[in-house]
Motif scaffolding. Structure first.
Motif, PDB file in Angstrom:
ATOM      1  N   VAL A 180       0.837  -1.200   0.000  1.00  0.00           N
ATOM      2  CA  VAL A 180       0.000   0.000   0.000  1.00  0.00           C
ATOM      3  C   VAL A 180       0.873   1.252   0.000  1.00  0.00           C
ATOM      4  O   VAL A 180       0.606   2.219  -0.722  1.00  0.00           O
ATOM      5  N   MET A 184       0.677   4.164  -2.804  1.00  0.00           N
ATOM      6  CA  MET A 184       0.308   5.518  -2.374  1.00  0.00           C
ATOM      7  C   MET A 184       1.386   6.517  -2.745  1.00  0.00           C
ATOM      8  O   MET A 184       1.108   7.621  -3.231  1.00  0.00           O
ATOM      9  N   LEU A 188      -0.600   9.067  -5.158  1.00  0.00           N
ATOM     10  CA  LEU A 188      -1.200  10.229  -4.496  1.00  0.00           C
ATOM     11  C   LEU A 188      -0.532  11.549  -4.891  1.00  0.00           C
ATOM     12  O   LEU A 188      -1.232  12.517  -5.221  1.00  0.00           O
ATOM     13  N   ARG A 277     -11.818  10.878  -3.141  1.00  0.00           N
ATOM     14  CA  ARG A 277     -10.371  11.016  -2.937  1.00  0.00           C
ATOM     15  C   ARG A 277     -10.068  12.004  -1.804  1.00  0.00           C
ATOM     16  O   ARG A 277      -9.142  11.801  -1.011  1.00  0.00           O
ATOM     17  N   PHE A 280     -10.547  10.257   1.339  1.00  0.00           N
ATOM     18  CA  PHE A 280      -9.391   9.426   1.637  1.00  0.00           C
ATOM     19  C   PHE A 280      -8.280  10.245   2.292  1.00  0.00           C
ATOM     20  O   PHE A 280      -7.639   9.795   3.253  1.00  0.00           O
ATOM     21  N   LEU A 305      -8.195   2.696   6.369  1.00  0.00           N
ATOM     22  CA  LEU A 305      -7.529   3.404   5.276  1.00  0.00           C
ATOM     23  C   LEU A 305      -7.168   2.443   4.141  1.00  0.00           C
ATOM     24  O   LEU A 305      -7.351   2.756   2.967  1.00  0.00           O
ATOM     25  N   TRP A 309      -8.454   2.627   0.412  1.00  0.00           N
ATOM     26  CA  TRP A 309      -7.479   2.760  -0.661  1.00  0.00           C
ATOM     27  C   TRP A 309      -7.740   1.748  -1.765  1.00  0.00           C
ATOM     28  O   TRP A 309      -7.702   2.076  -2.951  1.00  0.00           O
ATOM     29  N   ARG A 310      -7.997   0.532  -1.398  1.00  0.00           N
ATOM     30  CA  ARG A 310      -8.202  -0.509  -2.403  1.00  0.00           C
ATOM     31  C   ARG A 310      -9.472  -0.257  -3.211  1.00  0.00           C
ATOM     32  O   ARG A 310      -9.536  -0.569  -4.403  1.00  0.00           O
ATOM     33  N   TRP A 318      -7.175   5.946 -11.902  1.00  0.00           N
ATOM     34  CA  TRP A 318      -5.821   5.774 -11.388  1.00  0.00           C
ATOM     35  C   TRP A 318      -4.965   5.143 -12.493  1.00  0.00           C
ATOM     36  O   TRP A 318      -5.439   4.339 -13.273  1.00  0.00           O
TER      37      TRP A 318
END
Length: 319
Positions: A180, A184, A188, A277, A280, A305, A309-310, A318
């Motif tokens: 993760v 990220m 991100l 988003r 998140f 989280l 995220w997944r 993405w």
């Protein structure tokens, strides 16, 4: 009165133009500020003693509140401000009193009709703030640390700063799994930078618009909105995400009613993916807070989280 220093007592009497006794009731506070409900005759007031560390935030709020008051927005108008009073380390701010209880306390007691009306009024009220003329407020609505004048500024001066700040603490904390963290760290910052190239319609935001800061009557009528310290120019979808998380995380039907009213009163397209988003990023902030201050909550917030995220990375957009 109370054990206020004499200089503060004198200033209150002069500001309220009274020699009569002033009744004082201490109010609970979740910050290092002190708050009091004052009563002079039949009229109540609110006194806040602002800690020196919060001086910049309160100065920011004091620039905004008179503007709103002049336009009929239900805010606690400022009657007086005193700094450097002998024996008082804080800044004293005296305001008008707004009747009502926080909606977080009174909302569940409303019947179905009053609840529906309050959600509609809440959506209309936020739309009214977001529709304030950008050009008229941009010089004093800026959050001190994050100047935003163009959509690209929102990306670089706020979103990218938040992403990088949170990642810099969460990556070495061990709170997240390695796979993760890798994704990220790749995606991100790229998404945050990409906001500079997307049509973000800047608007004046309240910054903390949720049920704790909304006062209502027993019938559900909104009597005022408090706490403008976090007000900033930015993406109104950030505000919608904040409101959804803080007020309606467990009641999606209520959020849908609020959002329907909001959309009816403002011509802003609501990109649900961008809202998700932003939600998140708020969850990242919650995890960061747990890592730093409440370690016992870290595992639960990290699991939340990762699930979130997944869901995001499986959605279109993405890369």
């Amino acid at each position: 009165m109370t054990d206020f220093p004499p200089a503060l007592t004198t200033w209150l009497h002069e500001t309220l133009r009274t020699v009569a006794p002033i009744m004082v009731e201490a109010l609970p506070s979740r910050s290092n500020n002190r708050s009091y409900r004052l009563q002079s005759g039949a009229t109540p007031y609110i006194l806040k003693l602002v800690h020196p560390k919060r001086e910049a935030a309160i100065a920011h709020e004091l620039a905004i509140v008179p503007y709103l008051h002049r336009r009929g927005v239900p805010v606690a108008n400022v009657l007086g401000v005193a700094r450097d009073l002998p024996g008082v380390p804080e800044t004293a701010v005296l305001r008008t009193y707004l009747a009502g209880v926080p909606a977080s306390e009174g909302f569940t007691d409303l019947d179905a009709g009053a609840r529906e009306a309050m959600l509609a009024a809440m959506g209309e009220w936020l739309a009214r703030v977001h529709a304030l003329p950008h050009a008229a407020v941009q010089d004093f609505w800026q959050f001190p640390e994050d100047t935003v004048r163009e959509p690209a500024d929102w990306s670089t001066n706020f979103v990218q700063k938040k992403v990088m700040s949170d990642l810099s603490l969460l990556v070495p904390s061990g709170a997240l799994t390695d796979d993760v963290v890798v994704r990220m760290t790749q995606l991100l910052p790229r998404w945050a930078a990409g906001l500079a190239e997307t049509p973000v319609a800047l608007a004046p935001l309240h910054g903390d618009f949720y049920l704790d800061n909304i006062l209502i009557t027993q019938e559900g009528a909104i009597t005022g909105v408090l706490d403008w310290e976090a007000a900033r120019l930015g993406d109104p979808l950030w505000e919608l995400a904040r409101t959804q998380v803080a007020s309606f995380g467990d009641t999606p039907a209520d959020y849908a009613r609020f959002l329907t009213s909001y959309k009816r009163h403002i011509p802003i397209a609501v990109d649900e993916e961008r809202v998700a988003r932003y939600r998140f990023l708020m969850a990242m902030g919650d995890l960061r807070y747990a890592v730093r201050h409440v370690p016992v909550q870290t595992a639960e917030r990290a699991a939340h989280l990762i699930r979130f995220w997944r869901q995001l990375v499986e959605a279109p957009g993405w890369s």
